[in-house]
Write a protein that holds these residues in place. Structure first.
Motif, PDB file in Angstrom:
ATOM      1  N   PRO A  80       0.814  -1.215   0.000  1.00  0.00           N
ATOM      2  CA  PRO A  80       0.000   0.000   0.000  1.00  0.00           C
ATOM      3  C   PRO A  80       0.851   1.269   0.000  1.00  0.00           C
ATOM      4  CG  PRO A  80       0.010  -0.973   2.175  1.00  0.00           C
ATOM      5  CD  PRO A  80       0.747  -1.929   1.272  1.00  0.00           C
ATOM      6  N   GLY A  81       2.138   1.139   0.238  1.00  0.00           N
ATOM      7  CA  GLY A  81       3.032   2.296   0.217  1.00  0.00           C
ATOM      8  C   GLY A  81       3.009   3.082   1.520  1.00  0.00           C
ATOM      9  N   ALA A  82       3.781   4.140   1.547  1.00  0.00           N
ATOM     10  CA  ALA A  82       3.911   4.959   2.754  1.00  0.00           C
ATOM     11  C   ALA A  82       2.609   5.685   3.093  1.00  0.00           C
ATOM     12  CB  ALA A  82       5.035   5.967   2.586  1.00  0.00           C
ATOM     13  N   GLU A  83       1.821   6.002   2.079  1.00  0.00           N
ATOM     14  CA  GLU A  83       0.560   6.701   2.324  1.00  0.00           C
ATOM     15  C   GLU A  83      -0.589   5.705   2.285  1.00  0.00           C
ATOM     16  OE1 GLU A  83       0.488  10.175  -0.252  1.00  0.00           O
ATOM     17  OE2 GLU A  83       1.669  11.251   1.246  1.00  0.00           O
ATOM     18  N   ARG A  84      -0.434   4.689   3.097  1.00  0.00           N
ATOM     19  CA  ARG A  84      -1.384   3.591   3.201  1.00  0.00           C
ATOM     20  C   ARG A  84      -2.782   4.101   3.543  1.00  0.00           C
ATOM     21  NH1 ARG A  84      -0.785  -1.812   6.690  1.00  0.00           N
ATOM     22  NH2 ARG A  84      -2.985  -2.167   7.030  1.00  0.00           N
ATOM     23  N   PRO A  85      -3.821   3.573   2.870  1.00  0.00           N
ATOM     24  CA  PRO A  85      -5.182   4.026   3.173  1.00  0.00           C
ATOM     25  C   PRO A  85      -5.647   3.560   4.549  1.00  0.00           C
ATOM     26  CG  PRO A  85      -5.234   2.195   1.622  1.00  0.00           C
ATOM     27  CD  PRO A  85      -3.788   2.555   1.818  1.00  0.00           C
ATOM     28  N   LEU A  86      -6.549   4.320   5.124  1.00  0.00           N
ATOM     29  CA  LEU A  86      -7.192   3.959   6.389  1.00  0.00           C
ATOM     30  C   LEU A  86      -8.636   3.630   6.042  1.00  0.00           C
ATOM     31  CD1 LEU A  86      -5.817   6.919   8.531  1.00  0.00           C
ATOM     32  CD2 LEU A  86      -4.902   4.604   8.391  1.00  0.00           C
ATOM     33  N   LYS A  87      -9.012   2.370   6.173  1.00  0.00           N
ATOM     34  CA  LYS A  87     -10.354   1.954   5.780  1.00  0.00           C
ATOM     35  C   LYS A  87     -11.103   1.261   6.911  1.00  0.00           C
ATOM     36  CE  LYS A  87      -9.857   2.007   0.955  1.00  0.00           C
ATOM     37  NZ  LYS A  87     -10.712   1.898  -0.156  1.00  0.00           N
ATOM     38  N   LYS A  88     -10.408   0.389   7.619  1.00  0.00           N
ATOM     39  CA  LYS A  88     -11.047  -0.409   8.666  1.00  0.00           C
ATOM     40  C   LYS A  88     -10.815   0.230  10.035  1.00  0.00           C
ATOM     41  CE  LYS A  88      -8.692  -3.740   6.573  1.00  0.00           C
ATOM     42  NZ  LYS A  88      -7.893  -4.876   6.358  1.00  0.00           N
ATOM     43  N   TYR A  92      -7.534   2.806  11.699  1.00  0.00           N
ATOM     44  CA  TYR A  92      -7.585   4.071  12.439  1.00  0.00           C
ATOM     45  C   TYR A  92      -6.940   3.916  13.814  1.00  0.00           C
ATOM     46  CZ  TYR A  92     -10.742   5.972   8.911  1.00  0.00           C
ATOM     47  OH  TYR A  92     -11.287   6.430   7.737  1.00  0.00           O
ATOM     48  N   GLU A  93      -7.213   2.798  14.478  1.00  0.00           N
ATOM     49  CA  GLU A  93      -6.646   2.573  15.813  1.00  0.00           C
ATOM     50  C   GLU A  93      -5.121   2.527  15.766  1.00  0.00           C
ATOM     51  OE1 GLU A  93      -8.728  -0.948  17.038  1.00  0.00           O
ATOM     52  OE2 GLU A  93     -10.623   0.142  17.234  1.00  0.00           O
ATOM     53  N   LYS A  94      -4.569   1.862  14.746  1.00  0.00           N
ATOM     54  CA  LYS A  94      -3.111   1.778  14.598  1.00  0.00           C
ATOM     55  C   LYS A  94      -2.501   3.130  14.232  1.00  0.00           C
ATOM     56  CE  LYS A  94      -3.008  -2.993  12.921  1.00  0.00           C
ATOM     57  NZ  LYS A  94      -2.726  -3.823  11.730  1.00  0.00           N
ATOM     58  N   ALA A  95      -3.296   4.015  13.646  1.00  0.00           N
ATOM     59  CA  ALA A  95      -2.787   5.308  13.179  1.00  0.00           C
ATOM     60  C   ALA A  95      -2.837   6.398  14.242  1.00  0.00           C
ATOM     61  CB  ALA A  95      -3.555   5.756  11.938  1.00  0.00           C
ATOM     62  N   ALA A 120      -7.448  10.666  18.311  1.00  0.00           N
ATOM     63  CA  ALA A 120      -8.365   9.683  18.893  1.00  0.00           C
ATOM     64  C   ALA A 120      -9.325   9.163  17.830  1.00  0.00           C
ATOM     65  CB  ALA A 120      -9.152  10.313  20.042  1.00  0.00           C
ATOM     66  N   TYR A 121      -9.823   7.965  18.078  1.00  0.00           N
ATOM     67  CA  TYR A 121     -10.818   7.326  17.218  1.00  0.00           C
ATOM     68  C   TYR A 121     -11.701   6.476  18.119  1.00  0.00           C
ATOM     69  CZ  TYR A 121     -12.829   3.833  14.107  1.00  0.00           C
ATOM     70  OH  TYR A 121     -13.701   3.007  13.445  1.00  0.00           O
ATOM     71  N   ASP A 122     -13.019   6.693  18.040  1.00  0.00           N
ATOM     72  CA  ASP A 122     -13.938   5.933  18.892  1.00  0.00           C
ATOM     73  C   ASP A 122     -14.929   5.077  18.094  1.00  0.00           C
ATOM     74  OD1 ASP A 122     -15.789   7.711  17.889  1.00  0.00           O
ATOM     75  OD2 ASP A 122     -16.140   8.742  19.795  1.00  0.00           O
ATOM     76  N   GLY A 123     -14.680   4.922  16.804  1.00  0.00           N
ATOM     77  CA  GLY A 123     -15.590   4.150  15.964  1.00  0.00           C
ATOM     78  C   GLY A 123     -16.624   5.010  15.267  1.00  0.00           C
ATOM     79  N   VAL A 124     -16.868   6.200  15.791  1.00  0.00           N
ATOM     80  CA  VAL A 124     -17.864   7.109  15.226  1.00  0.00           C
ATOM     81  C   VAL A 124     -17.216   8.409  14.763  1.00  0.00           C
ATOM     82  CG1 VAL A 124     -19.998   8.375  15.732  1.00  0.00           C
ATOM     83  CG2 VAL A 124     -19.614   6.130  16.754  1.00  0.00           C
TER      84      VAL A 124
END
Length: 155
Positions: A80-88, A92-95, A120-124
């Motif tokens: 996916p490269g250095a600018e890997r997409p955030l989808k799942k 987001y949690e890892k980012a 932060a990421y809370d799912g919403v």
């Protein structure tokens, strides 16, 4: 047409997991007159050419057996490269704590593009810290308004 990416994902996932890798994303896109089936894989420490070739060969066999795609296409298995997409949600949690870029469907705080640190990421909602001139602002972005998100490389 049945959702090609979902079908390919279901074929690719066991192959990728058997090789102790992660299936990051699947895209089926038309560019000019050609169709491209892109499968992005990753693993701890990153993938190399041999990893991509191994997954490509196994996935190609599975696709030939099931033949879920009507039109001719090019299969491309890559990192996916250095600018890997955030989808799942896990992406987001890892980012959290990392620099990301987010584009929204509709304006949030009068803007549709944001680049900054994911706090932060809370799912919403995502909370991202962005720099506006000399100030740092915290902005909350509803996940359902995100058109795309990815890691962002800073220099």
């Amino acid at each position: 047409m049945t959702n090609v990416t979902e079908i390919v994902e279901s074929l690719a996932l066991p192959i990728v997991e058997r090789e102790n890798m992660e299936l990051v994303d699947v895209e089926f896109v038309k560019e000019g007159t050609d169709w491209f089936l892109r499968v992005y894989i990753d693993k701890e420490g990153g993938v190399d050419l041999e990893d991509c070739v191994r997954i490509n060969e196994q996935l190609s066999e599975a696709l030939n057996e099931d033949d879920p795609i009507e039109q001719a296409y090019y299969l491309d298995v890559s990192s996916p490269g250095a600018e890997r997409p955030l989808k799942k949600p896990e992406d987001y949690e890892k980012a959290i704590g990392k620099h990301i870029y987010v584009k929204t469907y509709a304006p949030v705080k009068d803007a549709k593009e944001f680049e900054g640190t994911l706090l932060a990421y809370d799912g919403v909602t995502l909370e991202i810290e962005v720099r506006v001139k000399t100030r740092k602002l915290k902005i909350e972005i509803p996940v359902d308004k995100i058109a795309m998100a990815r890691h962002a490389v800073t220099f």
